[in-house]
Design a protein around this motif. Structure first.
Motif, PDB file in Angstrom:
ATOM      1  N   LYS A  53       0.835  -1.206   0.000  1.00  0.00           N
ATOM      2  CA  LYS A  53       0.000   0.000   0.000  1.00  0.00           C
ATOM      3  C   LYS A  53       0.867   1.252   0.000  1.00  0.00           C
ATOM      4  CE  LYS A  53      -3.994  -2.060   2.317  1.00  0.00           C
ATOM      5  NZ  LYS A  53      -4.816  -2.096   3.518  1.00  0.00           N
ATOM      6  N   LEU A  54       1.923   1.242   0.799  1.00  0.00           N
ATOM      7  CA  LEU A  54       2.828   2.389   0.839  1.00  0.00           C
ATOM      8  C   LEU A  54       3.526   2.596  -0.499  1.00  0.00           C
ATOM      9  CD1 LEU A  54       4.463   2.089   4.372  1.00  0.00           C
ATOM     10  CD2 LEU A  54       2.870   3.833   3.576  1.00  0.00           C
ATOM     11  N   GLU A  55       3.853   1.504  -1.160  1.00  0.00           N
ATOM     12  CA  GLU A  55       4.488   1.598  -2.475  1.00  0.00           C
ATOM     13  C   GLU A  55       3.549   2.259  -3.479  1.00  0.00           C
ATOM     14  OE1 GLU A  55       6.484  -1.375  -5.784  1.00  0.00           O
ATOM     15  OE2 GLU A  55       6.250  -2.055  -3.720  1.00  0.00           O
ATOM     16  N   VAL A  56       2.279   1.882  -3.428  1.00  0.00           N
ATOM     17  CA  VAL A  56       1.286   2.489  -4.326  1.00  0.00           C
ATOM     18  C   VAL A  56       1.148   3.981  -4.027  1.00  0.00           C
ATOM     19  CG1 VAL A  56      -1.174   2.532  -4.904  1.00  0.00           C
ATOM     20  CG2 VAL A  56       0.015   0.356  -4.729  1.00  0.00           C
ATOM     21  N   VAL A  57       1.100   4.326  -2.737  1.00  0.00           N
ATOM     22  CA  VAL A  57       0.979   5.733  -2.351  1.00  0.00           C
ATOM     23  C   VAL A  57       2.209   6.522  -2.812  1.00  0.00           C
ATOM     24  CG1 VAL A  57       0.915   7.300  -0.376  1.00  0.00           C
ATOM     25  CG2 VAL A  57      -0.577   5.306  -0.416  1.00  0.00           C
ATOM     26  N   ASN A  58       3.396   5.950  -2.611  1.00  0.00           N
ATOM     27  CA  ASN A  58       4.624   6.627  -3.042  1.00  0.00           C
ATOM     28  C   ASN A  58       4.649   6.819  -4.552  1.00  0.00           C
ATOM     29  OD1 ASN A  58       5.766   7.031  -0.524  1.00  0.00           O
ATOM     30  ND2 ASN A  58       6.815   5.068  -0.522  1.00  0.00           N
ATOM     31  N   LEU A  59       4.182   5.819  -5.286  1.00  0.00           N
ATOM     32  CA  LEU A  59       4.128   5.935  -6.740  1.00  0.00           C
ATOM     33  C   LEU A  59       3.170   7.040  -7.163  1.00  0.00           C
ATOM     34  CD1 LEU A  59       4.984   4.823  -9.496  1.00  0.00           C
ATOM     35  CD2 LEU A  59       3.119   3.188  -9.324  1.00  0.00           C
ATOM     36  N   GLN A  60       2.014   7.113  -6.501  1.00  0.00           N
ATOM     37  CA  GLN A  60       1.043   8.159  -6.818  1.00  0.00           C
ATOM     38  C   GLN A  60       1.614   9.538  -6.507  1.00  0.00           C
ATOM     39  OE1 GLN A  60      -2.290   6.888  -4.480  1.00  0.00           O
ATOM     40  NE2 GLN A  60      -3.150   5.621  -6.104  1.00  0.00           N
ATOM     41  N   LEU A  61       2.307   9.664  -5.369  1.00  0.00           N
ATOM     42  CA  LEU A  61       2.921  10.954  -5.018  1.00  0.00           C
ATOM     43  C   LEU A  61       3.997  11.347  -6.020  1.00  0.00           C
ATOM     44  CD1 LEU A  61       3.183  10.642  -1.129  1.00  0.00           C
ATOM     45  CD2 LEU A  61       1.629  12.098  -2.437  1.00  0.00           C
ATOM     46  N   ALA A  62       4.801  10.380  -6.456  1.00  0.00           N
ATOM     47  CA  ALA A  62       5.842  10.661  -7.446  1.00  0.00           C
ATOM     48  C   ALA A  62       5.225  11.111  -8.771  1.00  0.00           C
ATOM     49  CB  ALA A  62       6.714   9.427  -7.654  1.00  0.00           C
ATOM     50  N   GLN A  63       4.131  10.448  -9.180  1.00  0.00           N
ATOM     51  CA  GLN A  63       3.465  10.840 -10.420  1.00  0.00           C
ATOM     52  C   GLN A  63       2.876  12.238 -10.299  1.00  0.00           C
ATOM     53  OE1 GLN A  63       0.711   7.601 -10.913  1.00  0.00           O
ATOM     54  NE2 GLN A  63       2.106   6.429 -12.210  1.00  0.00           N
ATOM     55  N   ARG A  64       2.295  12.538  -9.140  1.00  0.00           N
ATOM     56  CA  ARG A  64       1.719  13.869  -8.920  1.00  0.00           C
ATOM     57  C   ARG A  64       2.818  14.936  -8.970  1.00  0.00           C
ATOM     58  NH1 ARG A  64      -1.607  13.910  -3.801  1.00  0.00           N
ATOM     59  NH2 ARG A  64      -2.980  12.677  -5.088  1.00  0.00           N
ATOM     60  N   LYS A  65       3.962  14.635  -8.373  1.00  0.00           N
ATOM     61  CA  LYS A  65       5.075  15.584  -8.368  1.00  0.00           C
ATOM     62  C   LYS A  65       5.584  15.809  -9.790  1.00  0.00           C
ATOM     63  CE  LYS A  65       9.648  16.352  -6.395  1.00  0.00           C
ATOM     64  NZ  LYS A  65      10.710  15.792  -5.562  1.00  0.00           N
ATOM     65  N   THR A  66       5.702  14.733 -10.555  1.00  0.00           N
ATOM     66  CA  THR A  66       6.157  14.842 -11.943  1.00  0.00           C
ATOM     67  C   THR A  66       5.170  15.661 -12.766  1.00  0.00           C
ATOM     68  OG1 THR A  66       7.231  12.689 -11.753  1.00  0.00           O
ATOM     69  CG2 THR A  66       6.832  13.508 -13.968  1.00  0.00           C
ATOM     70  N   THR A  67       3.885  15.426 -12.554  1.00  0.00           N
ATOM     71  CA  THR A  67       2.868  16.180 -13.294  1.00  0.00           C
ATOM     72  C   THR A  67       2.929  17.661 -12.949  1.00  0.00           C
ATOM     73  OG1 THR A  67       1.435  14.230 -13.312  1.00  0.00           O
ATOM     74  CG2 THR A  67       0.391  16.350 -13.760  1.00  0.00           C
ATOM     75  N   ARG A  68       3.062  17.964 -11.665  1.00  0.00           N
ATOM     76  CA  ARG A  68       3.150  19.375 -11.262  1.00  0.00           C
ATOM     77  C   ARG A  68       4.387  20.036 -11.840  1.00  0.00           C
ATOM     78  NH1 ARG A  68       1.532  18.822  -4.893  1.00  0.00           N
ATOM     79  NH2 ARG A  68      -0.695  18.570  -5.218  1.00  0.00           N
ATOM     80  N   LYS A  69       5.499  19.308 -11.856  1.00  0.00           N
ATOM     81  CA  LYS A  69       6.744  19.850 -12.398  1.00  0.00           C
ATOM     82  C   LYS A  69       6.580  20.126 -13.895  1.00  0.00           C
ATOM     83  CE  LYS A  69      11.682  18.814 -12.350  1.00  0.00           C
ATOM     84  NZ  LYS A  69      12.692  17.820 -11.977  1.00  0.00           N
ATOM     85  N   ARG A  70       5.928  19.196 -14.611  1.00  0.00           N
ATOM     86  CA  ARG A  70       5.710  19.373 -16.040  1.00  0.00           C
ATOM     87  C   ARG A  70       4.800  20.575 -16.305  1.00  0.00           C
ATOM     88  NH1 ARG A  70       3.087  14.628 -17.592  1.00  0.00           N
ATOM     89  NH2 ARG A  70       4.992  13.568 -17.018  1.00  0.00           N
TER      90      ARG A  70
END
Length: 169
Positions: free
Chosen positions: A79-96
């Motif tokens: 579950k933590l891995e899924v949450v971390n992946l979602q946070l990383a994707q959100r960060k990448t999207t915001r950066k883009r």
């Protein structure tokens, strides 16, 4: 059997005896007596319990319900891995998004500079004897004056931001 089922389902729903008692409009001791098997709820209360616990009455009266075990370490880490992946994707999207906003800002600043350069401050030749024309001329001059002084700083900051948000693969 009923007492064990009420307790197991209450715990699986994450409710304390007090919280369940509040939802049923009874005192906590009543819930405690039901769970200890010292008393039994009447039929109306049994219906209320099933509604609050979102469980059919037949389940409350039926077989023993096994209390759900706490998630093991593998489940929690997954579950933590899924949450971390979602946070990383959100960060990448915001950066883009920020990257493209900064590029757009640079384009807008350059376009406004080009328009101001091409127009060569046409308001300087206006007849300022009319008060409305004078106010409009002052407004244009103020915008141009402020823009020419602030825009280069913003443009440099935006260019630096573009390089900082550049996607490095």
């Amino acid at each position: 059997m009923l007492n064990e089922n009420i307790k197991a389902i209450r715990k699986s729903k994450g409710l304390s005896q007090q919280e369940l008692a509040v939802k049923l409009n009874v005192v906590r001791q009543t819930v405690s007596k039901w769970e200890q098997g010292l008393s039994v709820p009447d039929s109306d209360m049994l219906l209320s319990i099933s509604e609050v616990l979102e469980t059919p009455v037949s389940t409350l009266l039926g077989e023993n319900v096994i209390e759900s075990e706490v998630d093991d370490i593998k489940t929690i880490s997954a579950k933590l891995e899924v949450v971390n992946l979602q946070l990383a994707q959100r960060k990448t999207t915001r950066k883009r998004i920020l990257h493209w906003l900064l590029i757009s800002l640079c384009i807008v600043i350059v376009a406004i500079f080009a328009v101001l350069y091409a127009l060569e401050s046409p308001y300087l030749g206006w007849d300022y004897s009319d008060p409305q024309t004078a106010v409009l001329g002052v407004a244009f001059h103020s915008f141009e004056w402020l823009f020419v002084r602030v825009a280069p700083i913003v443009l440099i900051g935006a260019i630096i931001g573009i390089f900082l948000t550049w996607k490095k693969e």
